[in-house]
Design a protein around this motif. Sequence first.
Motif, PDB file in Angstrom:
ATOM      1  N   ARG A  46      40.724  39.700  40.081  1.00 26.51           N
ATOM      2  CA  ARG A  46      42.142  39.924  39.796  1.00 26.51           C
ATOM      3  C   ARG A  46      42.722  40.907  40.802  1.00 26.51           C
ATOM      4  NH1 ARG A  46      40.194  38.827  34.847  1.00 26.51           N
ATOM      5  NH2 ARG A  46      41.527  37.623  33.465  1.00 26.51           N
ATOM      6  N   ARG A  47      43.985  40.709  41.127  1.00 28.63           N
ATOM      7  CA  ARG A  47      44.702  41.631  42.002  1.00 28.63           C
ATOM      8  C   ARG A  47      44.887  42.945  41.243  1.00 28.63           C
ATOM      9  NH1 ARG A  47      46.185  41.908  47.303  1.00 28.63           N
ATOM     10  NH2 ARG A  47      48.280  42.592  47.578  1.00 28.63           N
ATOM     11  N   MET A  48      44.613  44.070  41.910  1.00 30.55           N
ATOM     12  CA  MET A  48      44.694  45.367  41.253  1.00 30.55           C
ATOM     13  C   MET A  48      45.986  46.095  41.612  1.00 30.55           C
ATOM     14  SD  MET A  48      40.843  46.909  41.366  1.00 30.55           S
ATOM     15  CE  MET A  48      40.671  46.988  43.133  1.00 30.55           C
ATOM     16  N   LYS A  49      46.386  46.996  40.724  1.00 38.07           N
ATOM     17  CA  LYS A  49      47.508  47.885  40.980  1.00 38.07           C
ATOM     18  C   LYS A  49      46.947  49.074  41.751  1.00 38.07           C
ATOM     19  CE  LYS A  49      49.018  50.424  37.646  1.00 38.07           C
ATOM     20  NZ  LYS A  49      49.597  50.858  36.373  1.00 38.07           N
ATOM     21  N   VAL A  50      47.416  49.272  42.987  1.00 34.40           N
ATOM     22  CA  VAL A  50      46.871  50.301  43.872  1.00 34.40           C
ATOM     23  C   VAL A  50      47.927  51.373  44.121  1.00 34.40           C
ATOM     24  CG1 VAL A  50      45.914  50.759  46.165  1.00 34.40           C
ATOM     25  CG2 VAL A  50      45.358  48.633  44.991  1.00 34.40           C
ATOM     26  N   GLN A  51      47.511  52.636  44.022  1.00 35.21           N
ATOM     27  CA  GLN A  51      48.389  53.758  44.327  1.00 35.21           C
ATOM     28  C   GLN A  51      47.739  54.584  45.425  1.00 35.21           C
ATOM     29  OE1 GLN A  51      49.290  56.360  41.062  1.00 35.21           O
ATOM     30  NE2 GLN A  51      50.866  57.430  42.211  1.00 35.21           N
ATOM     31  N   VAL A  52      48.476  54.758  46.526  1.00 30.55           N
ATOM     32  CA  VAL A  52      47.992  55.536  47.657  1.00 30.55           C
ATOM     33  C   VAL A  52      48.788  56.832  47.714  1.00 30.55           C
ATOM     34  CG1 VAL A  52      47.663  55.582  50.154  1.00 30.55           C
ATOM     35  CG2 VAL A  52      47.385  53.439  48.903  1.00 30.55           C
ATOM     36  N   THR A  53      48.083  57.959  47.819  1.00 27.57           N
ATOM     37  CA  THR A  53      48.710  59.274  47.927  1.00 27.57           C
ATOM     38  C   THR A  53      48.183  59.952  49.186  1.00 27.57           C
ATOM     39  OG1 THR A  53      46.974  60.420  46.695  1.00 27.57           O
ATOM     40  CG2 THR A  53      48.773  59.472  45.401  1.00 27.57           C
ATOM     41  N   TRP A  57      43.404  57.589  47.024  1.00 28.71           N
ATOM     42  CA  TRP A  57      43.948  56.398  46.391  1.00 28.71           C
ATOM     43  C   TRP A  57      43.273  56.169  45.056  1.00 28.71           C
ATOM     44  CZ3 TRP A  57      40.293  52.789  45.242  1.00 28.71           C
ATOM     45  CH2 TRP A  57      39.120  52.795  45.985  1.00 28.71           C
ATOM     46  N   SER A  58      43.899  55.323  44.229  1.00 27.07           N
ATOM     47  CA  SER A  58      43.282  54.831  43.001  1.00 27.07           C
ATOM     48  C   SER A  58      43.729  53.384  42.828  1.00 27.07           C
ATOM     49  CB  SER A  58      43.681  55.671  41.780  1.00 27.07           C
ATOM     50  OG  SER A  58      45.056  55.530  41.500  1.00 27.07           O
ATOM     51  N   ALA A  59      42.882  52.595  42.194  1.00 26.21           N
ATOM     52  CA  ALA A  59      43.184  51.190  41.958  1.00 26.21           C
ATOM     53  C   ALA A  59      42.845  50.877  40.510  1.00 26.21           C
ATOM     54  CB  ALA A  59      42.379  50.298  42.897  1.00 26.21           C
TER      55      ALA A  59
END
Length: 69
Positions: A46-53, A57-59
């Motif tokens: 599944r496509r993940m929700k990714v947050q880059v800071t 990062w976190s997914a």
Amino acid sequence: MIPNTTFCGHCGEAYDGGDGPPSYAHHACGERLAMEPPRYCTACRRRMKVQVTPLGWSAECSRHGVLVP
């Protein structure tokens, strides 16, 4: 979905076995994953929700939860 299959975190395609990526295409994916976060869950594709800071990062997979480096 094929049971006990591992998927590429960059392109989402299935690996054909072994410990490492099986093809040149997945070798390039491995190089990209060294620099950027995974976009696909390796367990379910599944496509993940990714947050880059600026600090990392976190997914998040909707089925398997949060993945952090």
